[in-house]
Write an enzyme that holds these catalytic residues in place. Sequence first.
Site, PDB file in Angstrom:
ATOM      1  N   GLY A  54       0.817  -1.198   0.000  1.00 49.04           N
ATOM      2  CA  GLY A  54       0.000   0.000   0.000  1.00 49.04           C
ATOM      3  C   GLY A  54       0.854   1.252   0.000  1.00 49.04           C
ATOM      4  O   GLY A  54       1.993   1.248  -0.473  1.00 49.04           O
ATOM      5  N   CYS A  55       0.335   2.331   0.551  1.00 52.21           N
ATOM      6  CA  CYS A  55       1.032   3.613   0.563  1.00 52.21           C
ATOM      7  C   CYS A  55       2.377   3.512   1.262  1.00 52.21           C
ATOM      8  O   CYS A  55       2.463   3.060   2.403  1.00 52.21           O
ATOM      9  CB  CYS A  55       0.169   4.662   1.259  1.00 52.21           C
ATOM     10  SG  CYS A  55       0.989   6.246   1.467  1.00 52.21           S
TER      11      CYS A  55
END
Length: 221
Positions: A54-55
Amino acid sequence: MKKMIPILFITLLLSCQNKAQNKELNAKQNAVQMAAPVSVPSENGMERAYFASGCFWCVEAIYESVNGVSEVISGYAGGHTKYPTYESSNTGRTGHAEAVEVIYNPKIVNFSTLIDVYFASQNPTQVNGQGPDIGSQYRSIIFYQNTEQKSLILDKKEALSKKLGKPVAAEVYPFQKFWVAEDYHQDYERLHPNNSYIKNVSIPRLKRFQASMPEILKKNH
């Protein structure tokens, strides 16, 4: 009717071009997944590991809280294009995912524990993203540098899947190259604690991880 014929022709032509482009991109990405892994040599007793989850703002902060980790760098990995940028990776056409380079002391924390951190700090069953971040650039990937790391990753992934009773979404890739992200992405969570995304997504994710594995955290975390 005559006016519609050119429009139909253009539509069909564009459709064929898109299919050809997608086929080419898929072939390039398959080549990345089938490549021989690149091993990164130790430097001053420190080793490096690579993860996408993810981020990268979130993942960088998570690994930096782990005892034995000296530095975490945000960047891009897993794709087929050279010199990816934040803008290009967000198109989903570079093959890259937002990733981190974890620089760690193997005498304090080993690769096996870093994998445990990886799974404990995400939703392991979420496909093609993490939390509100959706798309191939946010997909989960664990990178291996040799056959021993690959076997360890696959064993842990299989064990977790059996425990959860669901497939684990993380892809397993041979490490090829890590591209360092733009300067403004580095240490983003620490430098921007009042950013709404950091407050509402990154920090809660960090705290959930810290509560799940308190025994491996640095003393100041």
